[in-house]
Design an enzyme around this catalytic site. Structure first.
Site, PDB file in Angstrom:
ATOM      1  N   GLU A 416     141.765  73.587  37.969  1.00 35.61           N
ATOM      2  CA  GLU A 416     143.187  73.631  37.631  1.00 35.61           C
ATOM      3  C   GLU A 416     143.949  73.952  38.917  1.00 35.61           C
ATOM      4  O   GLU A 416     143.691  74.970  39.559  1.00 35.61           O
ATOM      5  CB  GLU A 416     143.474  74.684  36.565  1.00 35.61           C
ATOM      6  CG  GLU A 416     144.953  74.852  36.248  1.00 35.61           C
ATOM      7  CD  GLU A 416     145.633  73.547  35.887  1.00 35.61           C
ATOM      8  OE1 GLU A 416     146.566  73.154  36.622  1.00 35.61           O
ATOM      9  OE2 GLU A 416     145.230  72.918  34.885  1.00 35.61           O
ATOM     10  N   GLU A 509     144.602  69.117  22.179  1.00 36.21           N
ATOM     11  CA  GLU A 509     145.085  70.483  22.380  1.00 36.21           C
ATOM     12  C   GLU A 509     146.379  70.756  21.623  1.00 36.21           C
ATOM     13  O   GLU A 509     146.628  71.876  21.170  1.00 36.21           O
ATOM     14  CB  GLU A 509     145.268  70.777  23.861  1.00 36.21           C
ATOM     15  CG  GLU A 509     146.326  69.934  24.544  1.00 36.21           C
ATOM     16  CD  GLU A 509     146.398  70.200  26.040  1.00 36.21           C
ATOM     17  OE1 GLU A 509     145.694  71.109  26.509  1.00 36.21           O
ATOM     18  OE2 GLU A 509     147.145  69.497  26.720  1.00 36.21           O
TER      19      GLU A 509
END
Length: 705
Positions: A416, A509
């Site tokens: 990330e 998600e």
């Protein structure tokens, strides 16, 4: 000799006058006409089976700091046609072979006042048109800045569209179905909150844009081979029903910094009177360059599990401690911190996922939140967020690698970046070498939040070049890339097949963030997947998120059978079984389909399709005679009748049908399903009902006796 001279003179005369030239598809169903208007503006139109689908539409580019743009004043100086037909083999894909067959027209234009040259190249396939601008090497056009590209797509009516709002920073919106004339009034409600977003117009939409005319013609607008250029959106003139390209700006507001010789990406228009043809089209791949990786033996499809869903739902955390209000890598001393007790990426917990993967035949395990810095990673425009090599105190990188290796399981890295692009490039070689040293062959990259440097956008030319840099750098280390929050795919995976997945849309998600529309997955294959496979992360069996996290009252808007079908309908060589192991252990009979289903294919047939309503796909597993079928359904219960005539003649098979129970419903009874086994041959027919938000999945296994 005299006849040749006068014929050539006659041809040049008509070129100079700008008379229309036509290009036909190989099957002659599509006809593209190119014309220079009276003022020297290039334009084109497109018909399908005699019906106009794109009305005369202007072409050209507006330049910055230049009195004369590349919009008009052109004369035609050359025109060349050719035919191309090849069959190529993808490294992975929906089919084992892809035919690339088109007729081409390349028109060379000269701008009278500036002596600049512009080539517009058209390629017409049986299922659509691709065209791009090319800027040859020349003295009068070397370095130039694009203020805006003014490519038009003039519609023939007020079509039904399946769209998401135009945005420079996110594609993670639910789709809206409406008439083109209704987009303006619905645009504000179509924009939901996101970690980074920049809507630009009340009539702006994103590609791939799917439409259907009142007389049943399907039209899809997108782009292919997005290299060194800004991502194209579309802005609608809703009085005249004309879409025009709208590029993503950089931090200066410029739409492109160019140096000739160069070219734009391809603009694509897919057309058919059968929705299945849109899903099966390979135009986007065919308009990309052939594979540039000489040895592709290390690129392999992956079925994986991971420590992800429990964090998305709020059951667990990425961060290791709650002690620090802020983190500075190299300064903050984690050895003195108190663990928060919710950190999922710890050695023992990850070993449990490795055991589960090994016991159930999965290739790999993804671990997120393993590295220092997650305590204040988001929302601060930090340039130095992560170093991508330093683990938390509770994660033993070497020990986990050795344990996974002993179990025959690979590990998937997570990088990330918090959208801090310079920081990622600063650490990239070291991070990739760290991966290779510790047995990681694939990485999920992430770009959550506003791009750093501040002012850049996720889809600008500069940021797109970063994504491409990471992809090409990964080849040097033989690493596969799964990019999240990056620009939407445009078929580059043909050239660089180590790009095995992207998110670039509203994925699973969001089912933990309040839910997506039940028909969302009946639209994505017509839109987002036109450019390449999606890491959608399906396989959720527990639909009530409060059972994982009492503070999260979201609901997964899908039946369990629908979740199984996604492994077939949402094509990807990278497929995750996203739910928690304990939920799969509750439904072991249904979980069997996820264990069995292939992720690489020799053949694919779209049996039924209607955007927003239903999709049914049959695929033959790579190197096998086994087939898998998936059906996803929209908001209305429907009966499906499919013939199995694609099965090999004379062979006998056993079909296992995982379907919605009669009382199933995505909202009120999502876990109600049935499983039955039947004997089938290529003469068999299967009739099956799908409930709202439901579907079915079928495995068809060849029997020797």
């Amino acid at each position: 000799m005299k006849n040749w001279f006068f014929s050539s003179l006659f041809a040049l005369f008509f070129l100079a006058l700008g008379f229309s030239q036509q290009l036909k598809s190989p099957n002659e169903n599509l006809i593209m006409s190119f014309t220079l208007l009276n003022d020297g503006t290039p334009s084109y139109s497109l018909t399908y089976k005699g019906k106009e689908v794109i009305k005369p539409s202007k072409l050209g580019l507006e330049l910055k700091n230049d009195k004369i743009s590349l919009l008009n004043g052109f004369a035609m100086t050359d025109s060349k046609t050719s035919t191309f037909d090849e069959t190529w083999t993808p490294v992975w894909g929906e089919v084992a072979k892809i035919r690339n067959n088109y007729n081409e027209l390349a028109v060379t234009l000269k701008q009278n006042e500036t002596n600049r040259q512009l080539v517009i190249r058209f390629r017409l396939f049986n299922d659509g048109l691709g065209f791009r601008y090319e800027f040859p090497a020349q003295n009068n056009l070397v370095y130039f800045i694009i203020k805006e590209e003014h490519t038009q797509f003039a519609m023939t009516g007020d079509h039904t569209a399946f769209w998401i709002a135009g945005d420079y920073d996110t594609q993670e919106y639910d789709y809206t179905t409406s008439k083109l004339s209704e987009i303006r009034g619905l645009s504000k409600g179509a924009i939901s909150s996101n970690a980074s977003q920049t809507p630009f117009s009340p009539t702006g939409v994103q590609t791939a844009l799917m439409m259907k005319t009142d007389d049943g013609i399907y039209i899809n607008l997108h782009e292919a081979a997005l290299i060194n250029y800004a991502c194209m959106h579309l802005n609608l003139d809703d009085k005249n029903m004309v879409f025009e390209s709208w590029l993503t700006p950089n931090s200066n507001g410029d739409k492109g910094q160019m140096q000739a010789p160069c070219n734009t990406p391809w603009r694509t228009i897919m057309v058919s009177d059968d929705a299945r043809d849109i899903l099966a089209s390979k135009i986007t791949l065919n308009l990309n360059d052939p594979c540039k990786i000489e040895d592709t033996s290390w690129i392999k499809p992956v079925k994986y599990v991971g420590v992800w869903w429990e964090m998305i739902t709020g059951k667990s955390s990425w961060s290791y401690t709650n002690d620090f209000p802020a983190i500075q890598l190299g300064v903050t001393d984690y050895s003195k911190a108190q663990p928060n007790g919710t950190h999922a990426a710890n050695t023992e917990h990850v070993k449990q996922y490795i055991d589960f993967a090994a016991d159930n035949g999965f290739d790999a395990v993804l671990v997120e939140g393993w590295n220092e810095g997650w305590e204040d990673w988001f929302g601060h425009a930090k340039d130095y967020v992560f170093d991508f090599v330093t683990p938390y105190p509770d994660f033993d990188v070497i020990g986990v690698h050795e344990y996974a290796k002993s179990k025959g399981v690979k590990m998937i890295m997570h990088h990330e970046t918090s959208a801090a692009i310079r920081n990622y490039e600063r650490h990239l070689d070291k991070a990739f070498q760290f991966m290779k040293d510790h047995g990681y062959d694939a990485v999920k990259t992430g770009y959550v939040g506003n791009i750093v440097p501040v002012g850049e956008h996720h889809y600008s030319q500069w940021t797109n070049n970063h994504y491409q840099y990471v992809l090409e750098k990964a080849v040097d280390y033989q690493i596969m890339i799964n990019g999240h929050e990056a620009v939407r795919p445009t078929g580059i995976c043909r050239t660089y097949p180590n790009l095995i997945g992207n998110e670039s849309a509203r994925g699973t998600e969001f089912q933990a963030f309040g839910g997506s529309k039940p028909n969302h997955v009946t639209i994505l294959p017509f839109t987002r997947l036109i450019g390449g496979p999606m890491d959608y992360t399906p396989g959720i069996f527990e639909m009530d998120i409060s059972k994982l996290n009492p503070n999260n009252h979201s609901h997964v808007n899908s039946t369990l059978a629908n979740q199984l079908a996604l492994y077939v309908t949402m094509y990807s060589p990278l497929q995750m079984a996203a739910d928690l192991p304990e939920n799969y252990n509750r439904f072991t009979d249904a979980f069997q389909f996820i264990k069995d289903v292939a992720i690489d294919w020799d053949e694919s047939y779209y049996l039924e399709a209607e955007p927003g309503e239903y999709i049914t796909v049959a695929r033959k597993a790579k190197g096998s005679n086994n087939w898998f079928i998936g059906n996803v359904n929209g908001l209305t219960s429907r009966a499906s009748s499919i013939k199995l005539d694609f099965l090999e003649k004379g062979k006998k098979y056993e079909a296992t049908i995982y379907a919605d129970a009669k009382e199933a419903h995505y909202k009120t009874n999502p876990q109600a399903y049935t499983i039955q086994k039947i004997k089938v041959t290529n003469k068999s027919k299967i009739n099956q009902v799908s409930v709202p938000g439901g579907g079915y999945a079928i495995s068809i296994i060849e029997k020797n006796k």
